[in-house]
Scaffold this motif. Structure first.
Motif, short mmCIF file in Angstrom:
data_model
loop_
_atom_site.label_atom_id
_atom_site.label_comp_id
_atom_site.label_asym_id
_atom_site.label_seq_id
_atom_site.Cartn_x
_atom_site.Cartn_y
_atom_site.Cartn_z
N THR A 106 0.86 -1.18 0.00
CA THR A 106 0.00 0.00 0.00
C THR A 106 0.89 1.23 0.00
O THR A 106 2.02 1.20 0.51
CB THR A 106 -0.97 -0.05 1.22
OG1 THR A 106 -1.76 1.14 1.25
CG2 THR A 106 -0.25 -0.21 2.53
N THR A 107 0.43 2.28 -0.61
CA THR A 107 1.17 3.55 -0.56
C THR A 107 0.21 4.67 -0.19
O THR A 107 -1.00 4.57 -0.44
CB THR A 107 1.84 3.90 -1.91
OG1 THR A 107 0.83 4.04 -2.92
CG2 THR A 107 2.84 2.85 -2.33
N ARG A 108 0.75 5.71 0.41
CA ARG A 108 -0.01 6.93 0.64
C ARG A 108 0.78 8.09 0.06
O ARG A 108 1.98 8.21 0.33
CB ARG A 108 -0.22 7.18 2.14
CG ARG A 108 -1.22 6.27 2.80
CD ARG A 108 -1.42 6.62 4.26
NE ARG A 108 -2.50 5.82 4.84
CZ ARG A 108 -2.43 5.22 6.03
NH1 ARG A 108 -1.35 5.36 6.78
NH2 ARG A 108 -3.45 4.51 6.48
N ILE A 109 0.09 8.88 -0.74
CA ILE A 109 0.72 10.10 -1.25
C ILE A 109 -0.27 11.25 -1.11
O ILE A 109 -1.49 11.04 -1.11
CB ILE A 109 1.12 9.99 -2.75
CG1 ILE A 109 -0.09 9.61 -3.62
CG2 ILE A 109 2.26 9.01 -2.96
CD1 ILE A 109 0.11 9.91 -5.07
N ILE A 110 0.28 12.45 -0.99
CA ILE A 110 -0.57 13.63 -1.03
C ILE A 110 -0.58 14.12 -2.47
O ILE A 110 0.48 14.31 -3.08
CB ILE A 110 -0.03 14.75 -0.10
CG1 ILE A 110 0.14 14.23 1.33
CG2 ILE A 110 -0.93 15.97 -0.16
CD1 ILE A 110 -1.15 13.82 2.01
N SER A 111 -1.76 14.28 -3.01
CA SER A 111 -1.91 14.73 -4.38
C SER A 111 -2.85 15.92 -4.37
O SER A 111 -4.06 15.76 -4.17
CB SER A 111 -2.46 13.57 -5.22
OG SER A 111 -2.77 14.01 -6.51
N GLY A 112 -2.31 17.10 -4.55
CA GLY A 112 -3.12 18.31 -4.41
C GLY A 112 -3.63 18.39 -2.99
O GLY A 112 -2.85 18.30 -2.04
#
Ligand code: MYR
Length: 131
Positions: free
Chosen positions: A104-110
Motif C-alpha cells: 500500500t502507498t499513501r501520497i498527497i496529491s493536491g
C-alpha cells in the motif's frame, strides 16, 4: 505532510480488491460505505493513526521501518511496516493466514490523500479529503 484528519471520498476498484482478499459480498457492500476516517499525527519517524469507520475505532502506533501487527475489520491479521521514500509512504505487509503480500502507498496529491492498495495482482485506490 500527512498530518491531519482525512475522510474517504471515493474508491477505485475497491470491490474487486476486497473480492481478491476473499471478503464476501455482504461485507464488501458494507465496506464500500464504511465512512473511513483517519487522523494522522507524524512526529519524526513515529506515527499515531486514529482510524474510525462504521466498523470500529482503533488507534495504531508505528515507527517507520519497524514491523507491527494490524488487523483488518474482518479480523484478517497483517504484519509489516511502513517506510517513507521521498514524499511517498510505502507499506509492505503480509497476511498471517496465507503469507501473501499486501502493499500500500499513501501520497498527497493536491489537497487529497491517495492510498493505493495491491494484493495478489489486484490494485485499488481510496481517495481521502481533509475533513
Ligand atoms: C495505518 O497506517 O493506517 C495503519 C496500518 C495500515 C496497514 C495496512 C493497511 C492495509 C489495509 C487494507 C484494507 C483492505 C480491506 C480489504
Amino acid at each position: 505532510t500527512f498530518n491531519g484528519t482525512w475522510k474517504v471520498d471515493r474508491n477505485e476498484n475497491y470491490d474487486k480488491f476486497m473480492e481478491q482478499m476473499g471478503i464476501n459480498l455482504v461485507k464488501r457492500k458494507l465496506a464500500s460505505h464504511d465512512n473511513l476516517k483517519i487522523i494522522i499525527e507524524q512526529t519524526g519517524d513515529k506515527f499515531h493513526v486514529k482510524e474510525s469507520s462504521a466498523f470500529r475505532t482503533i488507534e495504531i502506533d508505528f515507527t517507520l521501518g519497524v514491523s507491527f501487527e494490524y488487523s483488518l475489520a474482518d479480523g484478517t491479521e497483517l504484519v509489516g511496516s511502513w517506510i517513507l521514500e521521498g514524499d511517498v509512504l510505502k507499506g509492505k505487509f503480509n497476511r498471517k493466514d496465507n503469507g501473501k503480500e499486501l502493499t500500500t502507498t499513501r501520497i498527497i496529491s493536491g489537497d487529497e490523500l491517495v492510498q493505493n492498495y495491491s494484493y495478489d495482482g489486484v490494485n485499488a485506490k481510496r481517495i481521502f479529503k481533509r475533513a
